[in-house]
Design a protein around this motif. Structure first.
Motif, mmCIF file in Angstrom:
data_model
loop_
_atom_site.group_PDB
_atom_site.id
_atom_site.type_symbol
_atom_site.label_atom_id
_atom_site.label_comp_id
_atom_site.label_asym_id
_atom_site.label_seq_id
_atom_site.Cartn_x
_atom_site.Cartn_y
_atom_site.Cartn_z
ATOM 1 N N ILE A 15 16.449 -123.908 -102.989
ATOM 2 C CA ILE A 15 17.521 -124.745 -102.470
ATOM 3 C C ILE A 15 17.798 -125.940 -103.374
ATOM 4 O O ILE A 15 18.655 -126.753 -103.070
ATOM 5 C CB ILE A 15 17.213 -125.240 -101.046
ATOM 6 C CG1 ILE A 15 16.016 -126.180 -101.049
ATOM 7 C CG2 ILE A 15 17.044 -124.086 -100.087
ATOM 8 C CD1 ILE A 15 15.938 -127.037 -99.820
ATOM 9 N N TYR B 162 25.278 -124.123 -103.042
ATOM 10 C CA TYR B 162 24.206 -123.317 -102.470
ATOM 11 C C TYR B 162 24.821 -122.047 -101.909
ATOM 12 O O TYR B 162 25.655 -122.118 -101.011
ATOM 13 C CB TYR B 162 23.457 -124.072 -101.379
ATOM 14 C CG TYR B 162 22.328 -123.260 -100.784
ATOM 15 C CD1 TYR B 162 21.186 -123.009 -101.523
ATOM 16 C CD2 TYR B 162 22.428 -122.720 -99.519
ATOM 17 C CE1 TYR B 162 20.152 -122.265 -101.008
ATOM 18 C CE2 TYR B 162 21.403 -121.964 -98.990
ATOM 19 C CZ TYR B 162 20.261 -121.746 -99.731
ATOM 20 O OH TYR B 162 19.244 -120.986 -99.225
ATOM 21 N N GLY C 110 27.930 -125.246 -99.960
ATOM 22 C CA GLY C 110 27.360 -126.415 -100.598
ATOM 23 C C GLY C 110 28.423 -127.424 -100.969
ATOM 24 O O GLY C 110 29.580 -127.319 -100.551
ATOM 25 N N ALA D 296 21.325 -127.185 -104.158
ATOM 26 C CA ALA D 296 22.053 -127.956 -103.145
ATOM 27 C C ALA D 296 21.746 -129.441 -103.247
ATOM 28 O O ALA D 296 22.527 -130.283 -102.796
ATOM 29 C CB ALA D 296 21.726 -127.447 -101.748
ATOM 30 N N PHE D 297 20.607 -129.764 -103.837
ATOM 31 C CA PHE D 297 20.172 -131.155 -103.995
ATOM 32 C C PHE D 297 19.891 -131.411 -105.477
ATOM 33 O O PHE D 297 18.739 -131.621 -105.880
ATOM 34 C CB PHE D 297 18.913 -131.428 -103.159
ATOM 35 C CG PHE D 297 19.080 -131.063 -101.709
ATOM 36 C CD1 PHE D 297 19.692 -131.938 -100.826
ATOM 37 C CD2 PHE D 297 18.626 -129.843 -101.233
ATOM 38 C CE1 PHE D 297 19.857 -131.597 -99.488
ATOM 39 C CE2 PHE D 297 18.784 -129.497 -99.900
ATOM 40 C CZ PHE D 297 19.399 -130.378 -99.027
ATOM 41 N N ASN E 187 11.472 -129.241 -103.601
ATOM 42 C CA ASN E 187 12.246 -128.928 -102.413
ATOM 43 C C ASN E 187 11.673 -127.777 -101.602
ATOM 44 O O ASN E 187 12.176 -127.467 -100.536
ATOM 45 C CB ASN E 187 13.691 -128.593 -102.795
ATOM 46 C CG ASN E 187 14.410 -129.801 -103.331
ATOM 47 O OD1 ASN E 187 14.161 -130.911 -102.886
ATOM 48 N ND2 ASN E 187 15.283 -129.605 -104.289
ATOM 49 N N VAL F 171 23.677 -132.868 -99.364
ATOM 50 C CA VAL F 171 24.048 -131.676 -100.126
ATOM 51 C C VAL F 171 25.180 -132.051 -101.078
ATOM 52 O O VAL F 171 26.323 -132.221 -100.662
ATOM 53 C CB VAL F 171 24.484 -130.522 -99.190
ATOM 54 C CG1 VAL F 171 24.902 -129.308 -100.005
ATOM 55 C CG2 VAL F 171 23.366 -130.166 -98.231
ATOM 56 N N ILE G 211 22.951 -126.179 -94.522
ATOM 57 C CA ILE G 211 23.243 -126.561 -95.913
ATOM 58 C C ILE G 211 24.657 -126.157 -96.300
ATOM 59 O O ILE G 211 25.344 -126.883 -97.001
ATOM 60 C CB ILE G 211 22.220 -125.927 -96.888
ATOM 61 C CG1 ILE G 211 20.843 -126.518 -96.644
ATOM 62 C CG2 ILE G 211 22.643 -126.156 -98.330
ATOM 63 C CD1 ILE G 211 19.769 -125.894 -97.492
ATOM 64 N N THR G 212 25.110 -124.997 -95.851
ATOM 65 C CA THR G 212 26.412 -124.465 -96.291
ATOM 66 C C THR G 212 27.570 -124.969 -95.484
ATOM 67 O O THR G 212 27.467 -125.567 -94.479
ATOM 68 C CB THR G 212 26.418 -122.941 -96.242
ATOM 69 O OG1 THR G 212 26.080 -122.509 -94.935
ATOM 70 C CG2 THR G 212 25.458 -122.362 -97.248
#
Length: 121
Positions: free
Chosen positions: A41, A78, A82, A44-45, A25, A74, A120-121
């Motif tokens: 990250i 995170y 997340g 998140a994944f 990532n 996501v 992402i958030t």
């Protein structure tokens, strides 16, 4: 022996060994200004899916200009957020240069560098 380099936003060119040392990532994030190399990250994944595809090709070899898409959902935590099940997408142009044996000699990608963490958030 063929050599290969990868670069994001005209940053440091990395060879295969440097790329393999990065978390999956983090490869494209080497050119993202609001994400440092120390940040990870991958939480998140968690399924590891942050796919990359070439969506348009504009020129023929030996210098192939294209547009790409990099995306994932996501599904993990995170920082303070997340788990949003939100689709995160990055788009940008790129160029692949082939050598005389039609092997990839270099891969250059460009991407928008701001706001990635916020999405992402």
């Amino acid at each position: 022996r063929a050599s290969f380099t990868f670069s994001v936003n005209n940053g440091k060119s990395m060879d295969v060994h440097e790329l393999l040392s990065l978390a999956k990532n983090k490869v494209m994030l080497t050119g993202v200004s609001d994400v440092t190399q120390e940040e990870d990250i991958s939480s998140a994944f968690p399924d590891g899916n942050f796919a990359f595809e070439i969506v348009d090709i504009f020129t023929k070899a030996p210098e192939v200009n294209f547009n790409w898409r990099h995306w994932g959902v996501v599904t993990g935590p995170y920082k303070d957020g997340g788990n949003t099940n939100k689709l995160i997408e990055q788009f940008g142009p790129g160029r692949i240069t082939l050598n005389d044996e039609d092997q990839v000699q270099s891969l250059l990608c460009s991407l928008q560098t701001s706001g990635f963490q916020h999405r992402i958030t």
